[in-house]
Write a protein that holds these residues in place. Sequence first.
Motif, PDB file in Angstrom:
ATOM      1  N   TYR A 115      68.273  64.944   2.800  1.00 55.66           N
ATOM      2  CA  TYR A 115      67.783  63.524   2.250  1.00 55.66           C
ATOM      3  C   TYR A 115      68.019  62.178   3.044  1.00 55.66           C
ATOM      4  N   THR A 116      67.451  61.349   2.565  1.00 53.41           N
ATOM      5  CA  THR A 116      67.359  60.003   3.454  1.00 53.41           C
ATOM      6  C   THR A 116      68.017  58.854   2.674  1.00 53.41           C
ATOM      7  N   ASP A 117      68.290  57.901   3.222  1.00 51.31           N
ATOM      8  CA  ASP A 117      68.573  56.174   2.500  1.00 51.31           C
ATOM      9  C   ASP A 117      67.563  55.633   2.904  1.00 51.31           C
ATOM     10  N   ASN A 118      66.619  55.965   3.644  1.00 47.85           N
ATOM     11  CA  ASN A 118      65.560  55.219   4.138  1.00 47.85           C
ATOM     12  C   ASN A 118      65.942  54.056   5.068  1.00 47.85           C
ATOM     13  N   SER A 119      67.360  53.954   5.602  1.00 46.37           N
ATOM     14  CA  SER A 119      67.579  53.130   6.763  1.00 46.37           C
ATOM     15  C   SER A 119      67.130  53.646   8.062  1.00 46.37           C
ATOM     16  N   PRO A 120      66.895  52.743   9.067  1.00 48.61           N
ATOM     17  CA  PRO A 120      66.517  53.095  10.422  1.00 48.61           C
ATOM     18  C   PRO A 120      67.961  53.238  11.200  1.00 48.61           C
ATOM     19  N   ASP A 121      67.621  54.042  12.280  1.00 49.21           N
ATOM     20  CA  ASP A 121      68.791  54.457  13.271  1.00 49.21           C
ATOM     21  C   ASP A 121      68.620  53.249  14.203  1.00 49.21           C
ATOM     22  N   GLU A 122      69.246  53.500  15.392  1.00 49.00           N
ATOM     23  CA  GLU A 122      69.229  52.599  16.610  1.00 49.00           C
ATOM     24  C   GLU A 122      67.948  52.422  17.343  1.00 49.00           C
ATOM     25  N   ASN A 123      67.040  53.626  16.956  1.00 53.70           N
ATOM     26  CA  ASN A 123      65.553  53.705  17.594  1.00 53.70           C
ATOM     27  C   ASN A 123      64.527  53.357  16.831  1.00 53.70           C
ATOM     28  N   GLY A 124      64.840  52.746  15.470  1.00 53.91           N
ATOM     29  CA  GLY A 124      63.766  52.616  14.429  1.00 53.91           C
ATOM     30  C   GLY A 124      63.520  53.697  13.684  1.00 53.91           C
ATOM     31  N   ASN A 125      64.021  55.040  13.848  1.00 52.15           N
ATOM     32  CA  ASN A 125      63.634  56.116  12.977  1.00 52.15           C
ATOM     33  C   ASN A 125      64.581  56.197  11.862  1.00 52.15           C
ATOM     34  N   VAL A 126      63.974  56.705  10.937  1.00 54.21           N
ATOM     35  CA  VAL A 126      64.567  56.719   9.505  1.00 54.21           C
ATOM     36  C   VAL A 126      65.617  57.896   9.350  1.00 54.21           C
ATOM     37  N   LYS A 127      67.045  57.395   9.219  1.00 54.70           N
ATOM     38  CA  LYS A 127      68.194  58.340   9.382  1.00 54.70           C
ATOM     39  C   LYS A 127      67.670  59.548   7.822  1.00 54.70           C
ATOM     40  N   VAL A 128      68.153  60.929   8.605  1.00 51.50           N
ATOM     41  CA  VAL A 128      68.148  62.027   7.756  1.00 51.50           C
ATOM     42  C   VAL A 128      69.368  62.532   7.664  1.00 51.50           C
ATOM     43  N   TYR A 129      70.065  62.948   6.343  1.00 53.73           N
ATOM     44  CA  TYR A 129      71.373  63.481   6.357  1.00 53.73           C
ATOM     45  C   TYR A 129      71.075  65.104   5.709  1.00 53.73           C
ATOM     46  N   ALA A 130      72.055  65.781   6.154  1.00 52.75           N
ATOM     47  CA  ALA A 130      72.033  67.272   5.583  1.00 52.75           C
ATOM     48  C   ALA A 130      73.415  67.490   4.817  1.00 52.75           C
ATOM     49  N   CYS A 131      73.364  68.367   3.766  1.00 52.35           N
ATOM     50  CA  CYS A 131      74.371  68.824   3.125  1.00 52.35           C
ATOM     51  C   CYS A 131      74.292  70.046   2.449  1.00 52.35           C
TER      52      CYS A 131
END
Length: 96
Positions: free
Chosen positions: A41-57
Motif C-alpha cells: 500500500y501507499t500513502d502517496n507521499s514522496p520519498d527523498e528522491n521524489g518516488n512514491v513511498k510503498v509499504y508492505a505488511c
Amino acid sequence: MDELKGNIASFKLVNDNGEEVNCEVLCTFEKQETGENYMLYTDNSPDENGNVKVYACRYDPDDVNTELLPVESEEDWRSIEEILDVLQRKNPFDGE
C-alpha cells in the motif's frame, strides 16, 4: 509464484505523529508456501528522491479490523520485491 489479487481499496491509519493518513491498497497476495497474506500500500507521499513511498505488511483478509503486521523474514521481502517488480512493469504511467 504467489497469487496476486486485484483488490482496489483504500483505508485510513494513524501514523506515528497521531495524524490520520489515507492509504491506497496497491495489491494483496497470499504466499502459497505459508498461507500468509500480504498487502502492498501507499500513502502517496514522496520519498527523498521524489518516488512514491510503498509499504508492505502482513494482514488477515478475513478480519475487517485487521492489524497491519510487520514483514519478518528476508524470504518474504524477496517475494514482495518480486511483486513490486511485476507492478512496475504493468504501470501504465511509466511511458512504456
